[in-house]
Design a protein around this motif. Structure first.
Motif, PDB file in Angstrom:
ATOM      1  N   VAL A  10       0.835  -1.208   0.000  1.00  0.00           N
ATOM      2  CA  VAL A  10       0.000   0.000   0.000  1.00  0.00           C
ATOM      3  C   VAL A  10       0.864   1.249   0.000  1.00  0.00           C
ATOM      4  O   VAL A  10       0.618   2.209  -0.744  1.00  0.00           O
ATOM      5  N   VAL A  11       1.917   1.250   0.829  1.00  0.00           N
ATOM      6  CA  VAL A  11       2.824   2.404   0.854  1.00  0.00           C
ATOM      7  C   VAL A  11       3.512   2.564  -0.503  1.00  0.00           C
ATOM      8  O   VAL A  11       3.665   3.680  -1.013  1.00  0.00           O
ATOM      9  N   GLY A  12       3.941   1.431  -1.095  1.00  0.00           N
ATOM     10  CA  GLY A  12       4.572   1.499  -2.406  1.00  0.00           C
ATOM     11  C   GLY A  12       3.631   2.044  -3.465  1.00  0.00           C
ATOM     12  O   GLY A  12       4.031   2.845  -4.317  1.00  0.00           O
ATOM     13  N   PHE A  13       2.367   1.608  -3.422  1.00  0.00           N
ATOM     14  CA  PHE A  13       1.405   2.089  -4.405  1.00  0.00           C
ATOM     15  C   PHE A  13       1.134   3.577  -4.219  1.00  0.00           C
ATOM     16  O   PHE A  13       1.056   4.338  -5.200  1.00  0.00           O
ATOM     17  N   LEU A  14       0.982   4.021  -2.965  1.00  0.00           N
ATOM     18  CA  LEU A  14       0.766   5.448  -2.726  1.00  0.00           C
ATOM     19  C   LEU A  14       1.974   6.266  -3.179  1.00  0.00           C
ATOM     20  O   LEU A  14       1.817   7.376  -3.708  1.00  0.00           O
ATOM     21  N   THR A  15       3.181   5.720  -2.980  1.00  0.00           N
ATOM     22  CA  THR A  15       4.375   6.408  -3.464  1.00  0.00           C
ATOM     23  C   THR A  15       4.345   6.533  -4.981  1.00  0.00           C
ATOM     24  O   THR A  15       4.658   7.591  -5.547  1.00  0.00           O
ATOM     25  N   TYR A  16       3.954   5.449  -5.653  1.00  0.00           N
ATOM     26  CA  TYR A  16       3.857   5.470  -7.117  1.00  0.00           C
ATOM     27  C   TYR A  16       2.822   6.505  -7.582  1.00  0.00           C
ATOM     28  O   TYR A  16       3.065   7.263  -8.531  1.00  0.00           O
ATOM     29  N   VAL A  17       1.677   6.557  -6.881  1.00  0.00           N
ATOM     30  CA  VAL A  17       0.640   7.530  -7.243  1.00  0.00           C
ATOM     31  C   VAL A  17       1.147   8.957  -7.056  1.00  0.00           C
ATOM     32  O   VAL A  17       0.918   9.840  -7.900  1.00  0.00           O
ATOM     33  N   LEU A  18       1.859   9.199  -5.951  1.00  0.00           N
ATOM     34  CA  LEU A  18       2.387  10.542  -5.705  1.00  0.00           C
ATOM     35  C   LEU A  18       3.414  10.925  -6.770  1.00  0.00           C
ATOM     36  O   LEU A  18       3.469  12.092  -7.194  1.00  0.00           O
TER      37      LEU A  18
END
Length: 545
Positions: free
Chosen positions: A272-280
């Motif tokens: 989830v943290v990785g995906f949010l980082t990718y989105v940002l």
């Protein structure tokens, strides 16, 4: 389309909330408690008390406290005794025959269970440490646990009734159908987003007439990429959430849900943290494109300025994008190790010390970065420009904060640290100039030659093939110098960036053809020698005397 996308976002939010926020309802004996703060405190004090749930059919009945070394074995023992009593009770039809009670003395309390007229059996013993963390008396705590055990066993028997299982089976079928249909809808939306991405990428590869259009396409592409990845996560969350909901319905499969949640909790948090980082990161790219587009829309540009702005925007966007990517990746890494329970304070302190040491050891790198920043900020040159830097010259192939790479006329790739760049000659910034020197022999009528040069200048600017490469009518400056080849006629031709060389070659070709037709030859290096007869000179001198 927006309704379907919003539905997918809501579903993924619900599924992730269900997995990450809802407390775990079942647990294996050797995993006393998924409490990472407790585990961190345990690292500081090995004799610290930790809590763990005693479970029946994966449902927590009550909690007990003990040391880490003793707690798993104690929980396993209590659960086995409760399961034995539960199996006996499940075979009895009359629920009133179950009686769970406690017998308390000074420092311990025995929990006992009696079924019907059978002799009560001691399940386990409570101690003061099981009551002190809650701030209650041992006898009161024992009565609470006895009540919880009785309610849990009765509920477990109800969940094994045929009517209950049929009802839950129908609910499970409904969940499976909803999950399947939702997954198919999200999958179809993924396909449409993927097609839209392909169209935008194909449009990006074509020649465009406006920098603003190109930046708009980049912004849309990043937004499409975010939607596509979010739909992928939504589909996974729908199927995983549906599976966990179905497993939670039945007492026989509730423990399997615990195994799955226990196994995926830490990887899921990291994901989830990785995906949010990718989105940002993608949102940052879209924001950069939007800011650049707003700037270029307010900037009046002709063809040359548009090409120049395209080079500058591409260079700045790539540089800023790289910096933002590094920033979000580092921040995402720190958040990821924080959410899994690792204290980042020592890590940040060590990183600060290492950063200070690195700054002293890499002063040249800092100089490179600062000089590279000002090169880009001041638009001294950009990727695609043709420049001369010191003794080197060529086309800029790569530009970042540390180095500049040039490709010279022989194909050599020249790498120059930005801190070494003192003076730059940009040959393709905004416009260029072809500086043509034409040698005219001294015996040639100079006015006639100048008229022919002016005629050639008018012809080349009138030619449609060369008119698009020349900005202004060539300027014939006149005789600029006298040299060993003759009188040097100088001509300036203002051209589009990087077009000066081909325009100069064409102008010289036309000059040679025109001069040949007019009978004028291009001057070559020449030397004049005067020869005198010394005897004749002496005779002339005597006569004069």
């Amino acid at each position: 389309m927006r309704i379907r996308f919003l539905t997918g976002v809501i579903l993924v939010a619900i599924a992730l909330s269900f997995i990450l926020i809802t407390p775990v309802r079942s647990q294996r004996p050797f995993l006393p408690q998924l409490n990472w703060q407790t585990l961190r405190s345990l690292q500081d004090r090995e004799d610290a008390l930790i809590s763990g749930c005693v479970r029946l059919d994966g449902r927590c009945l009550f909690k007990i406290f003990d040391r880490q070394a003793n707690l798993p074995h104690r929980i396993q023992y209590i659960e086995e005794r409760i399961r034995e009593v539960s199996r006996d009770y499940f075979s009895v039809d009359d629920e009133s025959k179950l009686n769970v009670f406690s017998e308390t003395d000074e420092n311990r309390s025995n929990i006992k269970i009696a079924i019907g007229d059978r002799q009560p059996r001691t399940i386990f013993t409570l101690y003061e440490r099981d009551a002190d963390p809650r701030g209650v008396l041992l006898g009161e705590r024992a009565r609470e646990i006895a009540t919880d055990i009785q309610k849990g066993i009765i509920k477990a028997k109800e969940e094994r009734q045929k009517s209950y299982l049929i009802e839950k089976f129908q609910i499970a079928i409904g969940i499976a159908v909803v999950a399947l249909l939702s997954g198919l809808a999200v999958f179809n939306e993924q396909k449409s987003q993927q097609k839209a991405k392909k169209r935008l990428k194909s449009q990006q590869n074509t020649v465009f007439s406006s920098v603003g259009i190109h930046l708009t396409q980049k912004q849309k592409l990043n937004i499409r990429e975010i939607k596509y990845r979010l739909l992928q996560c939504t589909q996974i969350a729908i199927w995983l959430g549906g599976l966990l909901l179905i497993l939670e319905l039945f007492p026989y499969t509730r423990s399997a849900r615990l195994w799955i949640v226990t196994l995926i909790r830490i990887p899921l948090r990291i994901a989830v943290v990785g995906f949010l980082t990718y989105v940002l990161i993608r949102l940052s790219y879209a924001l950069i494109a939007k800011i650049n587009r707003s700037f270029t829309e307010n900037y009046v540009m002709n063809r040359d300025s548009r090409q120049r702005m395209q080079l500058r925007v591409a260079t700045i966007a790539r540089l800023v994008g790289g910096i933002i990517t590094v920033f979000w990746v580092i921040l995402g890494f720190i958040v990821a190790i924080t959410v899994i329970g690792i204290d980042v304070t020592p890590l940040l302190a060590g990183a600060g010390i290492l950063g200070l040491a690195f700054s002293f050891a890499s002063q040249n790198l800092i100089k490179d970065a600062l000089n590279g920043f000002f090169i880009i900020l001041e638009d001294q040159y950009a990727v695609g420009d043709i420049v001369n830097i010191g003794e080197f010259g060529g086309q800029v192939e790569n530009l970042n904060l540390r180095i500049t790479q040039l490709r010279d006329a022989e194909g050599r790739l020249i790498t120059i640290p930005n801190s070494e760049i003192k003076t730059v000659a940009n040959l393709s910034s905004q416009w260029s100039r072809a500086d043509v020197n034409i040698p005219i022999a001294y015996q040639t009528e100079i006015d006639r030659a100048l008229k022919l040069v002016a005629t050639v200048a008018e012809e080349i600017i009138a030619d449609g093939n060369w008119q698009t490469k020349i900005l202004e009518t060539p300027e014939v400056l006149g005789v600029d110098n006298f040299g060993d080849r003759g009188a040097m006629v100088r001509v300036w031709i203002k051209t589009h960036p990087s077009r000066q060389w081909e325009v100069a070659r064409e102008f010289r070709r036309r000059i040679q053809n025109t001069f040949r037709q007019a009978g004028i030859s291009i001057a070559v290096p020449q030397r004049q020698i005067w020869w005198e007869n010394s005897a004749a000179k002496i005779h002339d001198n005597n006569n004069n005397m």
